[in-house]
Design an enzyme around this catalytic site. Sequence first.
Site, short mmCIF file in Angstrom:
data_model
loop_
_atom_site.label_atom_id
_atom_site.label_comp_id
_atom_site.label_asym_id
_atom_site.label_seq_id
_atom_site.Cartn_x
_atom_site.Cartn_y
_atom_site.Cartn_z
N HIS A 1 29.66 39.37 41.13
CA HIS A 1 30.28 40.68 41.34
C HIS A 1 30.00 41.18 42.75
CE1 HIS A 1 30.19 40.58 36.91
NE2 HIS A 1 31.21 41.41 36.98
N ASP B 1 38.55 35.13 36.94
CA ASP B 1 37.74 36.32 36.76
C ASP B 1 38.36 37.40 37.64
OD1 ASP B 1 35.71 38.01 35.92
OD2 ASP B 1 34.10 36.61 36.38
#
Length: 568
Positions: free
Chosen positions: A238, A310
């Site tokens: 992330h 993702d």
Amino acid sequence: MLRPLALAALAAASLVVPPATADPVQAQSVGALLRGLTLEQKVGQLFVTHLNGQAPDEAHPNNQKDFGVDTPAEVVAKYQPGGVIYFNNSSRDNIDTPRQIAHLSNGLQRASRIPLAIATDQEMGIVTRIGAPATQFPGNMALGAGRSAADAERAAAITARELRAMGVNQNFAPDADVNSNPANPVIGVRSYSGDPALAAELAAAQVRGYQQRFLSRHGVAATAKHFPGHGDTDEDSHTTLPKVDRTVEQWRQLDAPPFKAAVEAGIDSIMTAHIKVPKIDPSGEPATLSKPALDLLRRELGYDGVIITDSLQMAGVRQLHPDAEIPVLALKAGVDQLLMPMNLGVAVESVLAAVRSGELTEERIDQSVLRILRMKFLRGILTGPLVDEDKVDTAVGTPEHLAAAQAITDRTVTAVRNRDLPLAAKPAAALVTGWGETTTRTLAGFLGGTALPTGSAPTETQIAAAVQAAGSADLVVVLTNALSRQPAQQALVTRLLATGKTVVAVAVQNPYDVAYTAAPNWLATYSYSAVSMAALARVITGEVRPAGKLPVAVPGPTSYPFGHGLGW
């Protein structure tokens, strides 16, 4: 009964899609639908977007900022994406009650010319978007401790039935990563195990449970993540681009088995990882943009289902290229669906421009759209996108489901070290302290005791208060989370032990905490959810016996092997 959504594209193709039966029917139906789509409609199918708000026709200021329109339904009507994803965070909050979710889902489906894949991340455990009254489970690593494929499959089947009742037809689960690195900051208990064989067995079981091929209207499309495997990182994709130093042969042995098992179980979708694997692809590209990495999935594992990225808003995929280039590079690498681009309009236009310039062919787009439509066909999404909003409250969180969740969770608690358990009688004065404001209070309620939360880094004042409170308790339960990185939590446990009271230490997330401090009673729950705290209380008081076995090896000052677990 609600009527199936009338599809302009299906009408244009002069086709009424029948329920999923034989492959020839599927191929004919999906192929006809594909031939009726414009290039713009095809490209729309490639994208899965977030949106803002809880009602389809309710204006939300972030939609104007993100999409140039006001409401979630207008986002769908404008861009005609292939799918949407629901979140429960403050900026993109789509989730309140089961009935509200069902109403949102129906409104979005009515705004879409082709039925949407409506997804969320309902992994259970620490990644759970839809909370109670939906049935809650403790998550993958707890299932790994339970060692039961039947329990894993039933948990997934219950989750799928409840999601489908709310109009959610795709789940971005299971997490198929093998957590081989104890320092992993983003996977941890989201993984079933550090053992590839156990992770593979449970991943396949959950694919069967989620997809329920014999009851396609109740099943949801499952999504194994994060290919080729995010389990051996010590960084979070992330926020950065992690590196995994696996060779192809190491990957085959350590990371591939759960994905291979998911493929063999017929999984509908697999999500890529934003990690670089230089010994597989020396270019430095993240796996999401790496043809050599995705060729392992297509060619070596023989997978011909949907590959989805993702989130394209994560730092791990944005370090090397401008946002406008990333969707095109992902499609070139072999991806089918593009999740949450930074700017949906820019991303769509970049793919259209690549086709018009010849950088991508329309045939390449067709390959991906065909896979996406086939997934929707198999799950009954094309013919049954709407749900009955009047029935959702009786389908979600049923007594049967809740009882099954508690029974499954009761079988996951692991006793790592024991001197004083089970208690001879329910404690008259229990103190629950340590990590977790809500968690300490929840467990105290089950034990009939007092909660004194001290947080992740207790101060000297908080430690002293806990020690003082322990003086009038006949049982002290101290909850830990990330103990190895928190000296103050270790100090809290040590000071409580010095009181001479019966102290039970409990690792409520990663089990690696049990290697630290000299507590004579150490339990691991792998989850701090209410259902796990209920199971913990039942184990402490002797109502149930601990049946869990460590699903990972625990290194550290006092190490424990994979499979360790005490009973009584």
